[in-house]
Design an enzyme around this catalytic site. Structure first.
Site, short mmCIF file in Angstrom:
data_model
loop_
_atom_site.label_atom_id
_atom_site.label_comp_id
_atom_site.label_asym_id
_atom_site.label_seq_id
_atom_site.Cartn_x
_atom_site.Cartn_y
_atom_site.Cartn_z
N GLU A 29 62.41 43.29 29.81
CA GLU A 29 61.64 42.33 30.62
C GLU A 29 62.13 40.90 30.41
OE1 GLU A 29 57.00 40.85 31.27
OE2 GLU A 29 57.57 41.95 29.46
N GLU A 84 48.15 42.85 34.82
CA GLU A 84 48.02 42.24 33.50
C GLU A 84 47.29 40.90 33.62
OE1 GLU A 84 51.01 41.41 29.69
OE2 GLU A 84 51.78 41.30 31.73
#
Length: 294
Positions: A156, A250
């Protein structure tokens, strides 16, 4: 599979997540989630097999988010930190196998900045190249531990304030190409992309051959639809590239608008947000459905 499965990271509810919080899985499912993205538990937090069974009993799959730090950092100048970084990622594979998760994602390369107490500093060219080799070698060593199984690593990119190693989709693709291992792919998070990418759909297209996980987050990390990101355009691009992975929500919402309130850290919800989460999932599924019809 379309639309892709949608899930939520456990930190939306609580941190640390322990066996006492297993009833939250039922709430996630009731809010329309298909899976929970769980922080890789430390050895004294959770038994991986037990948490896997609890999630499946609630009708959820699991994905994992790795927790790197300066003590386990693939890019570190300290050989002990690099060794610990590889050992940690190997343990992540073992935990994922035990709990039934197929993805271990996050800033696997390490090099955390201010949130980990390491200030950003300029580096010379030779050290830059050395760091790339260290991370590439470390990821490849960890990937070999996952070879032959169903576990994949999702690298990521984070924004420039959280790491100085990998900030864009282009850099993540470059890193994956350097590692050159079938178990290593790319994970994109629209919160970080909003800061670092010139064009979000173009960045998604550029990462498409390597993209194995996606996090759908507003520019301010609030619930979907409360910020300024163009979800129809993002979803059209995911449909265009035939994205087949999972999508995590998230939300780390802003609930206190007073001056001098720290926000650069996890904070618990102040009220039951299940309805907000359900609406976020519905908005995303609707945009994904419309994108497929377009």
């Amino acid at each position: 599979m379309w639309p892709p499965p949608i899930g939520v990271i456990s930190m939306t509810y609580v941190r640390p997540f322990t066996a006492a919080h297993f009833p939250l899985f039922a709430r996630m499912k009731a809010a329309g989630m298909d899976f929970c993205e769980l922080l890789v538990p430390e050895p004294d937090e959770l038994d991986p097999a037990t948490v896997g069974r609890a999630a499946r009993d609630a009708g959820l799959d699991l994905l994992l988010a790795a927790r790197v730090n300066v003590q386990r950092d693939l890019a570190s100048d300290d050989p002990a930190a690099r060794t610990a970084g590889v050992a940690y990622l190997r343990r992540c594979v073992d935990v994922a196998t035990a709990c039934g998760a197929a993805i271990v994602g996050g800033p696997l390369y390490g090099t955390p900045l201010v949130f980990a107490g390491r200030p950003p500093v300029p580096i010379d060219e030779s050290r830059r190249v050395d760091r790339i080799k260290r991370v590439t070698d470390g990821l490849r060593a960890a990937a070999e531990h996952a070879a032959g199984g169903k576990i994949r690593f999702a690298v990521e990119p984070l924004n420039r304030f959280e790491t100085d190693f990998c900030n864009t989709a282009r850099q993540a693709v470059e890193l994956c190409a350097a590692v050159d291992h079938s178990t290593v792919g790319v994970m994109l998070d629209t919160f970080h992309m909003n800061m670092e990418e010139d064009d979000l759909p173009a960045a998604i297209r550029a990462a498409a051959p390597h993209l194995i996980h996606f996090q759908a987050n507003e520019n301010h990390r609030g619930f979907l639809g409360t910020g300024h990101l163009d979800w129809p355009a993002i979803c059209r691009t995911l449909a265009e590239i035939r994205y087949a992975g999972a999508i995590t929500l998230e939300p780390f919402r802003r609930t206190d608008h007073r001056l001098s309130t720290p926000l650069a850290h996890w904070r618990p919800p102040t009220h039951n947000e299940d309805s907000d989460l359900a609406h976020s999932a519905a908005l995303l599924r609707g945009a994904l459905h419309a994108a497929r019809l377009a």
